[in-house]
Write a protein that holds these residues in place. Structure first.
Motif, PDB file in Angstrom:
ATOM      1  N   GLY A 199      42.779  33.259  53.068  1.00  0.00           N
ATOM      2  CA  GLY A 199      42.819  32.500  52.671  1.00  0.00           C
ATOM      3  C   GLY A 199      41.712  32.764  51.325  1.00  0.00           C
ATOM      4  O   GLY A 199      42.067  32.053  50.289  1.00  0.00           O
ATOM      5  N   LYS A 200      40.950  33.767  51.281  1.00  0.00           N
ATOM      6  CA  LYS A 200      40.379  33.851  50.238  1.00  0.00           C
ATOM      7  C   LYS A 200      40.923  34.466  49.100  1.00  0.00           C
ATOM      8  O   LYS A 200      40.038  33.849  47.897  1.00  0.00           O
ATOM      9  CB  LYS A 200      38.833  34.676  50.678  1.00  0.00           C
ATOM     10  CG  LYS A 200      37.191  35.168  49.912  1.00  0.00           C
ATOM     11  CD  LYS A 200      36.227  35.834  50.216  1.00  0.00           C
ATOM     12  CE  LYS A 200      36.076  35.190  51.782  1.00  0.00           C
ATOM     13  NZ  LYS A 200      34.946  36.337  51.780  1.00  0.00           N
ATOM     14  N   ARG A 203      42.722  31.891  47.299  1.00  0.00           N
ATOM     15  CA  ARG A 203      41.829  31.230  46.766  1.00  0.00           C
ATOM     16  C   ARG A 203      41.562  31.682  45.469  1.00  0.00           C
ATOM     17  O   ARG A 203      41.809  30.956  44.235  1.00  0.00           O
ATOM     18  CB  ARG A 203      40.754  30.666  47.683  1.00  0.00           C
ATOM     19  CG  ARG A 203      39.576  29.201  46.729  1.00  0.00           C
ATOM     20  CD  ARG A 203      38.780  28.540  48.095  1.00  0.00           C
ATOM     21  NE  ARG A 203      38.269  29.766  48.220  1.00  0.00           N
ATOM     22  CZ  ARG A 203      38.216  30.072  49.817  1.00  0.00           C
ATOM     23  NH1 ARG A 203      39.086  29.865  51.050  1.00  0.00           N
ATOM     24  NH2 ARG A 203      37.024  31.143  49.804  1.00  0.00           N
ATOM     25  N   LYS A 204      40.876  32.624  45.281  1.00  0.00           N
ATOM     26  CA  LYS A 204      40.464  33.715  43.887  1.00  0.00           C
ATOM     27  C   LYS A 204      41.422  34.210  43.291  1.00  0.00           C
ATOM     28  O   LYS A 204      41.294  34.192  41.938  1.00  0.00           O
ATOM     29  CB  LYS A 204      39.517  34.411  44.481  1.00  0.00           C
ATOM     30  CG  LYS A 204      38.516  34.263  45.511  1.00  0.00           C
ATOM     31  CD  LYS A 204      37.020  35.404  45.014  1.00  0.00           C
ATOM     32  CE  LYS A 204      35.306  34.924  45.166  1.00  0.00           C
ATOM     33  NZ  LYS A 204      35.046  36.218  45.571  1.00  0.00           N
ATOM     34  N   ARG A 207      42.660  30.542  41.283  1.00  0.00           N
ATOM     35  CA  ARG A 207      42.207  30.259  40.208  1.00  0.00           C
ATOM     36  C   ARG A 207      41.974  30.597  39.091  1.00  0.00           C
ATOM     37  O   ARG A 207      41.777  30.460  37.764  1.00  0.00           O
ATOM     38  CB  ARG A 207      40.030  30.156  40.355  1.00  0.00           C
ATOM     39  CG  ARG A 207      40.040  29.454  41.643  1.00  0.00           C
ATOM     40  CD  ARG A 207      38.274  29.743  42.041  1.00  0.00           C
ATOM     41  NE  ARG A 207      37.612  29.086  43.232  1.00  0.00           N
ATOM     42  CZ  ARG A 207      36.620  29.657  43.377  1.00  0.00           C
ATOM     43  NH1 ARG A 207      36.123  30.915  42.470  1.00  0.00           N
ATOM     44  NH2 ARG A 207      36.127  29.166  44.528  1.00  0.00           N
TER      45      ARG A 207
END
Length: 389
Positions: A199-200, A203-204, A207
């Motif tokens: 997930g992390k 997400r990064k 971006r």
């Protein structure tokens, strides 16, 4: 490249044989034909090379005597023989400026520090590093273009170990213009991580304009393939190691130039900039480490304008790491508490290229790697910002 034999061609013999002293034809990739003579032949024996007088079909040979030979060209016995298919070399995707070190500590560590010495070393590198491109047309700096941060970092590390001293600007991706459209390099990033970190990472990289092209799960691990602009990967690798606690595997390869993906904010931290010159003291660093990560420990020499840490927020902070404890007759319960310093972040060339900002230089010497502002004093930085606006 060999200092005695000149340029060497590492070749595979597809047909026939070749002997020392043979006259040959070289078929260029642009269709031109030149002549040459074989002066030396070598073959590989494990990690070593061994001189030979003759090599045959299937051998991998090193050929000397052809000073203008280049990748993808065909060496023929007769002029009418057809050329082999051309080998394409990946084009550079990022570039940076390399210039003479002009910091207050310049010349303390390095043996080769002048502009001429840097130019000669870069010209020599072009003989063996075919993926590198260097623009020598500028007077104050040289624009070095390579296939990624690691490609250029290896060159800088080799130069540092050889005794060269220099400074470099922040790496920038190479933007092309075709038919009125801006194009930038895109890469395919393959990531293997434990499932709990997926997930992390998604997400990064999201971006940073990353798009998932494939995702699969196997025995609690995730393999995710992203298509992401090279700009989005600049400065990401060190974050990836932290986010996956060292358990992730990250590799990428260049795909092609695609339409510009828009603005990407890579850096979320600011810089701790020194306002004084001297030895950093533990008393000051103890207070400053609350603002973010430090790149130096107590006793490290600093100068005005040197970046000695980062801040958790995105704004730069001017601070004095050499300020000592004020000695007075007044005592309080907390004044004599023991100082507990967090170990500083080790600044390497790769780390420096990832975390540096647009208004900073990475100072590289045989003994030290420092981050600094292009303009060392606060007044100069304010004046430069006004000029840019």
């Amino acid at each position: 490249y060999d200092d005695f034999l000149g340029r060497l061609a590492i070749s595979r013999i597809y047909e026939g044989e070749i002997k020392t002293g043979d006259n040959v034809f070289i078929k260029k990739t642009d269709g031109n034909i030149s002549k040459g003579k074989i002066t030396k032949l070598f073959v590989f024996k494990g990690m070593q090379r061994e001189e030979a007088t003759q090599v045959k079909t299937g051998d991998i040979a090193i050929i000397a005597g052809l000073p203008e030979i280049y990748i993808g060209e065909t060496i023929c016995e007769r002029e009418e023989q057809p050329a082999l298919p051309n080998i394409e070399i990946d084009q550079p995707t990022i570039s940076l400026d390399l210039l003479v070190n002009d910091s207050p500590f310049a010349g303390q560590d390095g043996e080769f520090v002048t502009n001429l010495q840097l130019k000669e070393r870069l010209e020599k590198e072009l003989e063996i590093n075919v993926g590198l491109k260097i623009d020598f047309s500028r007077n104050e700096s040289y624009q070095v273009s390579g296939r990624g941060e690691l490609h250029i970092a290896i060159l800088l590390e080799n130069m540092r170990r050889e005794g060269y001293e220099m400074q470099v600007s922040q790496p920038k991706v190479i933007i092309k213009e075709e038919n009125g459209q801006k194009l930038e390099p895109f890469e395919e990033a393959l990531i293997d991580i434990p499932k709990q970190y997926s997930g992390k990472i998604i997400r990064k990289l999201g971006r940073r304009k990353g798009i998932i092209s494939q995702m699969e799960e196997h025995n609690g691990s995730m393999r995710i393939i992203f298509i992401v602009p090279t700009r989005g990967l600049l400065g990401y690798r060190s974050q990836f190691v932290v986010d996956t606690k060292g358990e992730g595997i990250f590799c990428s390869r260049f795909l092609e130039f695609r339409p510009f993906a828009g603005a990407i904010k890579n850096k979320e931290t600011g810089s701790l900039v020194s306002t004084g010159e001297g030895k950093a003291l533990g008393f000051s660093l103890n207070n400053l480490q609350k603002r973010g990560e430090l790149y130096i420990g107590p006793g490290t020499e600093v100068y005005e304008g040197m970046v000695f840490g980062n801040t958790s927020k995105g704004d730069d902070i001017q601070a004095n790491p050499i300020k000592g404890k004020q000695l007075t007759n007044v005592r309080s319960s907390s004044s004599d508490e023991a100082i507990q310093l967090i170990p500083p972040v080790q600044l390497t060339i790769e780390k420096g290229l990832e975390i540096m900002d647009d208004d900073e230089y990475l100072e590289i010497t045989p003994k030290n790697i420092r981050l600094r502002k292009k303009y060392l004093t606060k007044t100069e930085r304010i004046r430069a910002n006004r000029k840019n606006k």
